[in-house]
Design an enzyme around this catalytic site. Sequence first.
Site, PDB file in Angstrom:
ATOM      1  N   GLY A  57       0.819  -1.205   0.000  1.00 51.07           N
ATOM      2  CA  GLY A  57       0.000   0.000   0.000  1.00 51.07           C
ATOM      3  C   GLY A  57       0.854   1.255   0.000  1.00 51.07           C
ATOM      4  O   GLY A  57       2.082   1.200   0.065  1.00 51.07           O
ATOM      5  N   GLU A  58       0.178   2.393  -0.057  1.00 48.35           N
ATOM      6  CA  GLU A  58       0.870   3.676  -0.084  1.00 48.35           C
ATOM      7  C   GLU A  58       1.526   3.965   1.265  1.00 48.35           C
ATOM      8  O   GLU A  58       1.114   3.429   2.293  1.00 48.35           O
ATOM      9  CB  GLU A  58      -0.132   4.795  -0.426  1.00 48.35           C
ATOM     10  CG  GLU A  58      -0.719   4.700  -1.821  1.00 48.35           C
ATOM     11  CD  GLU A  58       0.306   4.998  -2.903  1.00 48.35           C
ATOM     12  OE1 GLU A  58       1.374   5.556  -2.578  1.00 48.35           O
ATOM     13  OE2 GLU A  58       0.057   4.664  -4.070  1.00 48.35           O
ATOM     14  N   THR A  61      -0.124   4.601   5.527  1.00 48.89           N
ATOM     15  CA  THR A  61      -1.488   4.074   5.638  1.00 48.89           C
ATOM     16  C   THR A  61      -1.652   3.093   6.793  1.00 48.89           C
ATOM     17  O   THR A  61      -2.712   2.491   6.937  1.00 48.89           O
ATOM     18  CB  THR A  61      -1.907   3.395   4.323  1.00 48.89           C
ATOM     19  OG1 THR A  61      -0.889   2.478   3.906  1.00 48.89           O
ATOM     20  CG2 THR A  61      -2.111   4.425   3.222  1.00 48.89           C
ATOM     21  N   GLY A  62      -0.616   2.910   7.610  1.00 51.01           N
ATOM     22  CA  GLY A  62      -0.758   2.081   8.806  1.00 51.01           C
ATOM     23  C   GLY A  62      -0.152   0.697   8.713  1.00 51.01           C
ATOM     24  O   GLY A  62      -0.453  -0.162   9.549  1.00 51.01           O
ATOM     25  N   LYS A  63       0.725   0.458   7.744  1.00 54.15           N
ATOM     26  CA  LYS A  63       1.302  -0.885   7.587  1.00 54.15           C
ATOM     27  C   LYS A  63       2.165  -1.263   8.790  1.00 54.15           C
ATOM     28  O   LYS A  63       2.073  -2.375   9.308  1.00 54.15           O
ATOM     29  CB  LYS A  63       2.119  -0.950   6.293  1.00 54.15           C
ATOM     30  CG  LYS A  63       1.317  -0.713   5.022  1.00 54.15           C
ATOM     31  CD  LYS A  63       2.127  -0.991   3.780  1.00 54.15           C
ATOM     32  CE  LYS A  63       3.263  -0.015   3.577  1.00 54.15           C
ATOM     33  NZ  LYS A  63       2.799   1.353   3.289  1.00 54.15           N
ATOM     34  N   SER A  64       3.015  -0.346   9.232  1.00 58.37           N
ATOM     35  CA  SER A  64       3.904  -0.667  10.362  1.00 58.37           C
ATOM     36  C   SER A  64       3.119  -0.822  11.657  1.00 58.37           C
ATOM     37  O   SER A  64       3.469  -1.656  12.502  1.00 58.37           O
ATOM     38  CB  SER A  64       4.979   0.409  10.511  1.00 58.37           C
ATOM     39  OG  SER A  64       4.398   1.676  10.724  1.00 58.37           O
ATOM     40  N   SER A 525      -2.760  13.638 -18.894  1.00 58.07           N
ATOM     41  CA  SER A 525      -3.785  14.595 -18.482  1.00 58.07           C
ATOM     42  C   SER A 525      -3.743  15.888 -19.291  1.00 58.07           C
ATOM     43  O   SER A 525      -4.618  16.734 -19.136  1.00 58.07           O
ATOM     44  CB  SER A 525      -3.641  14.913 -16.989  1.00 58.07           C
ATOM     45  OG  SER A 525      -2.410  15.535 -16.719  1.00 58.07           O
ATOM     46  N   LYS A 568      -5.098  20.886  -9.378  1.00 62.94           N
ATOM     47  CA  LYS A 568      -5.019  21.602 -10.650  1.00 62.94           C
ATOM     48  C   LYS A 568      -5.950  22.811 -10.661  1.00 62.94           C
ATOM     49  O   LYS A 568      -5.582  23.884 -11.154  1.00 62.94           O
ATOM     50  CB  LYS A 568      -5.362  20.650 -11.792  1.00 62.94           C
ATOM     51  CG  LYS A 568      -4.328  19.545 -11.993  1.00 62.94           C
ATOM     52  CD  LYS A 568      -4.778  18.543 -13.044  1.00 62.94           C
ATOM     53  CE  LYS A 568      -3.742  17.438 -13.231  1.00 62.94           C
ATOM     54  NZ  LYS A 568      -4.172  16.412 -14.204  1.00 62.94           N
TER      55      LYS A 568
END
Length: 655
Positions: A57-58, A61-64, A525, A568
Amino acid sequence: MEENIESVEEWVSKLDIETTKDIHVPKLLFDQVIGQDQAGEIVKKAALQRRHVILIGEPGTGKSMLAQSMVDFLPKSELEDILVFPNPEDPNKPKIKTVPAGKGKEIVRQYQIKAEREKRDRSRSIMFVIFSVVLLGIIAAIVLRSITLIFFAIMAAAFLYMAMAFNPVIRNEKAMVPKLLVSHSSTDKPPFVDSTGAHSGALLGDVRHDPFQSGGLETPAHERVEAGNIHKAHKGVLFIDEINLLRPEDQQAILTALQEKKYPISGQSERSAGAMVQTEPVPCDFVLVAAGNYDAIRNMHPALRSRIRGYGYEVVVNDYMDDNDENRKKLVQFIAQEVEKDKKIPHFDKSAIVEIIKEAQKRSGRRNKLTLRLRELGGLVRVAGDIAVSQKRNIVTASDVIAAKALSKPLEQQIADKSIEIKKIYKTFRTEGSVVGMVNGLAVVGADTGMAEYTGVVLPIVAEVTPAEHKGAGNIIATGKLGDIAKEAVLNVSAVFKKITGKDISNMDIHIQFVGTYEGVEGDSASVSIATAVISAIENIPVDQSVAMTGSLSVRGDVLPVGGVTAKVEAAIEAGMAKVIVPELNYNDIILDAEHINRIQIIPARTIEDVLKVALVNSPEKDKLFDRIASIINNAKIIKPQKPVASTRAGQNVA
């Protein structure tokens, strides 16, 4: 079906609290993880069954936190101390022994006491011999009446003392004392060892270099052995973030440790004296939690991933969560947690809570969602708290959060702000008037840095049409350090302006310049901006310079959604644009701060025709262009689906 939840202000006003001090913060780390319910249940299950886990995941985000919370659910197994003993038969292969937690220190202490006792006994023996020699010298001197004998006796005693004191065999009383590699107490929880970024020696264990390798000055091999993190995590959790950055050799070693549940310690440097030392296999029965971003899977050792997948779980953590009553309460809990953890900032009142929730909505980049990139959101909480402290207030208010957003802008935003000022001074883009072949596109910077916040910038795009050098050999030439996706976007857009203009461009060279893109351009984009600039140049129709635009484009002319649309739009506002064109599918994703609302007209576009209607200045040429577009649409063939024809097989009749 989407839930129609009330505005943030109304929702917060109904909370039965004065500040976040009234919010209960769970003591269990697992309950402090926000928005990862599914991943949390899998991690909990993996801990109870001692399974390995990959968390993807990014960042932030709470992985650790999920990995660290596993130690609270691991089965209550007996922790062990690990000792390394000298090996009389082979000094370069120290012996390994495990004992129950807390016993290791007792064993080492017993050996130390024994060594000290032997040292004292040996010292007494040496002193007895020395005094005996001196005494004999004195007696001999008296009997023989020669004072010289006393001198020789003292010299002999001195030489004898030096010989015995510096004898390697006698000097190494502690050589037989074992070394405690891994130590626990009987009350310790299972260990959690974060091995992110550890080098081979720290991860797998090492044997220190011995500068004195001969002459009786060497350090015993077992005393130079150092436990690795895989051994310190024995009976616990080994956490490795960015697993793909580990060397393939280290990943292979971890695979071996997972399979065998033990791994010998040897010197990691071939130039070290410890390179020849290798212990017996050292226990390392741990639960591996490997984490990484989405690109981690590509560079991960296939066999290691297969091992984890076969004996554990693979989990993708959430980047955002639904914007509903329950999740808003979790965000309020998150604010309280950050204040409690920091211990240096005051609590937040309701107005400050409103601003934090709105920022979470904005950073999610999607309608009816809240971001779970909470590490960076926590940074905003701390900066707001610091501002309140600097003003000697014991409560954080909305004004502090608003000031914090301006103060804690990411580097990309600060650079973009300076860049916009420079571009305005030198007029690399315009905000009024009309110009043929020039469009104010919009882009984001920081999309490849891993940050949750996008920073918008104005991206001027200029197109020019010239006759081709050779008949029928027209080219599309795009400059500005374009990446692979951007180059493909230019080719895709060429189908659109060929169709829209209806002209043969084989005899034209179409030049497309991305102005001031020294850092390069990537992504699609800018597709609508490219198409608008080229069509303007081919048809000689001016483009309104007070209009900015963003959006991807299909080869059929449909405007497709893009990322970072809020950033943007904010960039267009800061640059002084009057209108901004965005993909219709992104329209509801735009969440603006109070300072930006009603400062620009936001126009959703579904097709390239919608873009051209707004961007091109009214003129006879524009009317002719749209008459041509209308005829193309009216003459388009509609292919009706044919009825399926029944097939027959030999020997069968179809009714």
